[in-house]
Enzyme design. Sequence first.
Site, PDB file in Angstrom:
ATOM      1  N   CYS A 192       0.500   1.077   3.598  1.00 14.68           N
ATOM      2  CA  CYS A 192       1.547   0.054   3.666  1.00 14.68           C
ATOM      3  C   CYS A 192       0.948  -1.349   3.564  1.00 14.68           C
ATOM      4  O   CYS A 192       0.470  -1.892   4.567  1.00 14.68           O
ATOM      5  CB  CYS A 192       2.338   0.192   4.962  1.00 14.68           C
ATOM      6  SG  CYS A 192       3.694  -1.008   5.090  1.00 14.68           S
ATOM      7  N   CYS A 225       2.695  -3.974   5.942  1.00 10.29           N
ATOM      8  CA  CYS A 225       2.376  -3.885   7.370  1.00 10.29           C
ATOM      9  C   CYS A 225       0.948  -4.308   7.663  1.00 10.29           C
ATOM     10  O   CYS A 225       0.682  -5.081   8.581  1.00 10.29           O
ATOM     11  CB  CYS A 225       2.569  -2.447   7.866  1.00 10.29           C
ATOM     12  SG  CYS A 225       4.217  -1.801   7.636  1.00 10.29           S
ATOM     13  N   ASP A 226       0.008  -3.777   6.887  1.00 11.03           N
ATOM     14  CA  ASP A 226      -1.399  -3.888   7.234  1.00 11.03           C
ATOM     15  C   ASP A 226      -2.145  -4.968   6.451  1.00 11.03           C
ATOM     16  O   ASP A 226      -3.283  -5.299   6.800  1.00 11.03           O
ATOM     17  CB  ASP A 226      -2.084  -2.536   7.019  1.00 11.03           C
ATOM     18  CG  ASP A 226      -1.458  -1.444   7.890  1.00 11.03           C
ATOM     19  OD1 ASP A 226      -0.906  -1.787   8.948  1.00 11.03           O
ATOM     20  OD2 ASP A 226      -1.519  -0.267   7.496  1.00 11.03           O
TER      21      ASP A 226
END
Length: 522
Positions: free
Chosen positions: A345, A348-349
Site C-alpha cells: 500500500c 499507507c506506507d
Amino acid sequence: MLDTTMKNQLKAYLEKLTKPVELIATLDDGAKSAEIKELLGEIAELSEKVTFRIDNSLPVRKPSFLITNPGSTTGPRFAGSPLGHEFTSLVLALLQTGGHPSKETQALLDQIRQLDDDLHFETYYSLSCHNCPDVVQALNLMAILNPRISHTAIDGGVFQNEIQDRNVMGVPAVFLNGKEFGQGRMSLTEIVSKVDVNADKRAADELNKRDAYDVLIIGSGPAGAAAAIYSARKGIRTALLGERFGGQVLDTVDIENYISVPKTEGAKLAGALKAHVSEYAIDVIDSQSASKLVPASVEGGLHAIETASGALLKSRSIIIATGARWRNMNVPGEDQYRTRGVTYCPHCDGPLYKGKRVAVIGGGNSGVEAAIDLAGIVEHVTLLEFAPAMKADAVLQQKVRSLENVDIILNAQTLEVKGDGSKLTSLEYKDRVNETVHQLDVAGIFVQIGLLPNTTWLDGTVERNQMGEILIDAKCETNIKGVFAAGDCTTVPYKQIIIASGEGAKASLSAFDYLIRTQPVG
C-alpha cells in the site's frame, strides 16, 4: 489551526456530549507541541463540557495528550498530531469519552468490558494512511470502555526514532504490551477476538444454534452486499458471512468510476454498503471466514459451510463472493520481510520511506500510479516490469516517464528479497534479455502485480480455472446446483467494484429462481 467551517462542525458534534471531558497534554518546547496546544485550546473553547490543562510531569511521550473524564487517568492518548485522516479518530474519541454511544453491537461492547487482562496497545500511524483510522478508533474505544486497557496512537512522522528502533516499515503497526501484535487494517471484532482466547469457541457455539437459511452469502464486499440486499428484498431468510465488511474496497483510496458517485473513498463506500445492508433483515456474521464447502448430497438438500472458528452453517443455496487479494511475488525473503520493507500500500506506507530509495514491482495502472505517488515522497523510485512493455494507460506512462527520480526497468524478473535480519536492504532481479543478475539497494518494495481469487478453501468442490477463479455461467451458477458465485473470485472479466455489485445482484436473483423452482429436501 481549525478553520471556521471545521469549528462549526466540531461544535455541533460536541453538543452531543453527556458528561465532561478533560484533555491533559504533556508537551515540550517544540513546534509540534505548540500545534497541539493550539488545537486542544480551540477544542475546549467549543464546549463547556470540555476542559484542557497541561501536565508536563507525566512520564509519557512528549508531545502527547490524554482524552479522559475529570478525576480519571485512563482513556485514549494521541502522541503527535491527530490531523489528516486521524482527525475523525480524535472527534470520535471525544464523543465516546463524553458518553456518546458507539454504533458497535451491545454484545461486542460487553465483551470488551469483560476483558480482564492488562492490555497496553500502541499504534503507529501516518497522517496519509487511509487504513490507520479504523485501527486507531477500534483501540481508542477499547481504552474508553475498559480501564484495564490503554491505547496510544503515535504519529510516526513525529516519533521517527521509534519507527527506526522498532523497525516499523508499514502502518498501522500495533504493539501490545511492548510486542508486535498486528500490522495493517484490523476491525474491532478482529482485535477483540485476537485478545479474547475463548472468542472463537463462543462464536462457533452461537453459530451452531442457528437454523438453516434460504441463502447464505460468503464474502461481505460489494458483490456480497449486493447479493444480500437483493435476497432480503425477496423476503427470504438471508445471511451474510465475511471476514471484514467491505472487503478489498477498504484498501482502495479514491474511487471515481462508481456510476452516479463522482468521487468517494474506499472506507466511505464500505460504510455505505454496511449501512444499506443494515436496513434489511439480514443476519450479518462478521469477522468469520469459511474454511470448507460441503455440498448437499441431493438436489434441493441443504448445503453446509464450515467456518474457521469451527461452526457449521446450513442453507438451501450458497452465493460465494469472497473476492480477491494482492498477488505476492513468491520469491525468497518476501515473507520474512513483509511489513519490514515489503509492502502493498503506497498510500499507507509511503510516508515511512521519506528520503529513501524504493522499488515498485509491476507496470500496470496500480504500479505506475504507485510510482508517481511515491516519487513525491521518497528520494528515488525504481519500477520493475516483468514484461517487455508496461501495461498502464498511456497517460500514466507519460506522467511517470516525466519524473526525474523514477527509473523504469523492463524485462526484470524479481529473484529474491534480501535484508539484514530485521529489515529489507535490497532486491535481486534478472534481466530476462541477457540473463544478467543485478542487485538493487532499496529500503522498501511496493508490490503491485495484480490479484488472486480467495478460493483455495473450495478445493475439491466447485470447478475453478488455472487461476483459481470459480467457473460460472451467465446466471452466476457453478457446477453445483444451488451454489452460485459472484465478483472478483469468479471468471467474470474486468475486476471492478461496479461489476462485482452487478454480479452480486445477478447471483441473488439466480439463487431466488433456483429456490422457487426446487423442492426442498431435508
